[in-house]
Design a protein around this motif. Sequence first.
Motif, mmCIF file in Angstrom:
data_model
loop_
_atom_site.group_PDB
_atom_site.id
_atom_site.type_symbol
_atom_site.label_atom_id
_atom_site.label_comp_id
_atom_site.label_asym_id
_atom_site.label_seq_id
_atom_site.Cartn_x
_atom_site.Cartn_y
_atom_site.Cartn_z
ATOM 1 N N GLU A 153 -6.077 11.510 2.310
ATOM 2 C CA GLU A 153 -6.811 10.702 1.333
ATOM 3 C C GLU A 153 -6.470 9.214 1.508
ATOM 4 O O GLU A 153 -7.345 8.368 1.532
ATOM 5 C CB GLU A 153 -6.405 11.189 -0.073
ATOM 6 C CG GLU A 153 -7.398 10.983 -1.159
ATOM 7 C CD GLU A 153 -8.835 11.285 -0.785
ATOM 8 O OE1 GLU A 153 -9.098 12.355 -0.205
ATOM 9 O OE2 GLU A 153 -9.705 10.426 -1.075
ATOM 10 N N PRO A 196 -6.439 2.421 8.882
ATOM 11 C CA PRO A 196 -7.206 3.532 8.303
ATOM 12 C C PRO A 196 -7.734 4.442 9.411
ATOM 13 O O PRO A 196 -8.117 3.953 10.472
ATOM 14 C CB PRO A 196 -8.377 2.828 7.592
ATOM 15 C CG PRO A 196 -7.928 1.418 7.404
ATOM 16 C CD PRO A 196 -6.979 1.109 8.510
ATOM 17 N N LYS A 234 -7.979 7.439 4.625
ATOM 18 C CA LYS A 234 -9.442 7.278 4.683
ATOM 19 C C LYS A 234 -9.804 5.812 4.543
ATOM 20 O O LYS A 234 -10.732 5.334 5.175
ATOM 21 C CB LYS A 234 -10.105 8.075 3.549
ATOM 22 C CG LYS A 234 -10.305 9.547 3.885
ATOM 23 C CD LYS A 234 -11.057 10.223 2.761
ATOM 24 C CE LYS A 234 -11.133 11.714 3.022
ATOM 25 N NZ LYS A 234 -11.487 12.466 1.811
ATOM 26 N N LYS A 235 -9.084 5.086 3.680
ATOM 27 C CA LYS A 235 -9.472 3.692 3.421
ATOM 28 C C LYS A 235 -8.347 2.681 3.610
ATOM 29 O O LYS A 235 -8.597 1.483 3.661
ATOM 30 C CB LYS A 235 -9.936 3.572 1.958
ATOM 31 C CG LYS A 235 -11.229 4.302 1.681
ATOM 32 C CD LYS A 235 -11.983 3.643 0.531
ATOM 33 C CE LYS A 235 -13.313 4.319 0.323
ATOM 34 N NZ LYS A 235 -13.300 5.238 -0.814
ATOM 35 N N ASN A 236 -7.100 3.156 3.684
ATOM 36 C CA ASN A 236 -5.967 2.209 3.622
ATOM 37 C C ASN A 236 -5.184 2.154 4.920
ATOM 38 O O ASN A 236 -5.149 3.116 5.686
ATOM 39 C CB ASN A 236 -5.004 2.645 2.523
ATOM 40 C CG ASN A 236 -5.676 2.694 1.184
ATOM 41 O OD1 ASN A 236 -5.962 1.670 0.582
ATOM 42 N ND2 ASN A 236 -5.977 3.901 0.720
ATOM 43 N N SER A 237 -4.481 1.033 5.084
ATOM 44 C CA SER A 237 -3.537 0.949 6.195
ATOM 45 C C SER A 237 -2.118 0.923 5.625
ATOM 46 O O SER A 237 -1.922 0.590 4.452
ATOM 47 C CB SER A 237 -3.803 -0.304 7.028
ATOM 48 O OG SER A 237 -3.659 -1.416 6.199
ATOM 49 N N SER A 242 0.826 -1.221 0.000
ATOM 50 C CA SER A 242 0.000 0.000 0.000
ATOM 51 C C SER A 242 0.857 1.267 0.000
ATOM 52 O O SER A 242 0.465 2.283 -0.567
ATOM 53 C CB SER A 242 -0.938 0.003 1.210
ATOM 54 O OG SER A 242 -0.193 0.003 2.415
#
Length: 363
Positions: A248, A296, A251-254, A226
């Motif tokens: 950004e 996240p 918001k959704k990723n680790s 990621s």
Amino acid sequence: MPRNGYLRYEPSIEQPRPDEAKTIEAIVASIERTNVSSLAKHHRAIRQQHAKGQGFLRGELTVYDDLPNHLRQGMFATPRTYPIIVRLSTALGDIRSDRIRLPRGMAIKVIGVSGPKALPADNSTNQDILLVNHKSYFSDAAAYLSAQRIVFELEPRVPDFLLRLSGLLARGLVKLSNCTGIPIPMILNAIGDSGNNILGESFYSEGAIRFGDYVAKLCAAPNSESVLKFRGQPSFRDDSSVLNAVVEFFKKNSAEYELRAQLCTDLQRTPVEDASIDWPEEITPYQPLARITLPPQAADGPARRAYADDRLSFDPWRCLADHQPLGSIMRLRKEAYRKSSDFRRKPPTTEPTEPQHISEFPD
Ligand code: HEM
């Protein structure tokens, strides 16, 4: 010398110059002058270095359970998972547009580390680790003093376009130096930062620390796909490119990084008093110590920013005695960070400023 080839720590490794105390006094006085002038400019006290907060994160640091004996030192002696707070930043003492490419910082506060501390006044149980995306630094306090007077005192008065122009020239010289092998002063490497996405960068302690029985430099490198995918990706197109990319992403990723140690072998090839020399990785490679995981989350917000930017301090001397900073540049930081953060947090608050539990970090 132990059989593993690493230099054993002993206090005589440090060799301060006789005039060091005077040099440090002059640097601290100069830092105070820049603190005062940036307060007048911004009507708010900001950090004298790494003033621009670029993301405030909570996560965990897990010490690997299969470390060889020579790496089982200080806080890495026992496999354990600690909560951490991370402040990402960009360098220099003013708050600039991200179109100006500046060194990126990663400051990590590890909460709940027990053991004797380097400074008797440190009554926290926290271990701070301060890293920047460049491997080396000014050689020593004397070199830093010249830079402080010429570069850092002037910098807040330098207009953005001039800094961008210097960056352009410096990047040209960095490229030339990479092609020809001719070394250039460290300050050009810093001003000539490539401006890549902070999430894909590797971060270095630049100076040495005691590593229990040994001496080391530390680094944190991207370790999950990621963030590995951001390596070498430019991120300087608008005023807030760095923060926007971080917010950004989380918001959704680790993200996962790996904390690594590079051990000192001898004071000639891997010196402690001269922080401008990269320790050659072919002689002493970085070795894995721990995993940093950042899930996240909302990486920015008024409460987090107020807490991490204004209330918290990260200080290389907030550490175990087993991880005491070593060498001229690191000794200099003892007084500088305390003075700068005291100034920022005036009037002195009676509340403890160091978190005792991760729940104190706002959501
Ligand atoms: C060994 C190389 C160095 C590294 C890797 C480093 C890294 C950092 C980082 C990452 C921060 C931001 C901390 C945060 O997010 O709160 C910081 C802040 C700061 N640095 Fe350094 N730094 C280095 C050397 C120095 C030196 C030699 C000085 C000056 C004597 C200095 C003075 C400061 C100051 C005054 C702050 C702001 C402290 C505060 O107000 O809380 N740094 N540094």
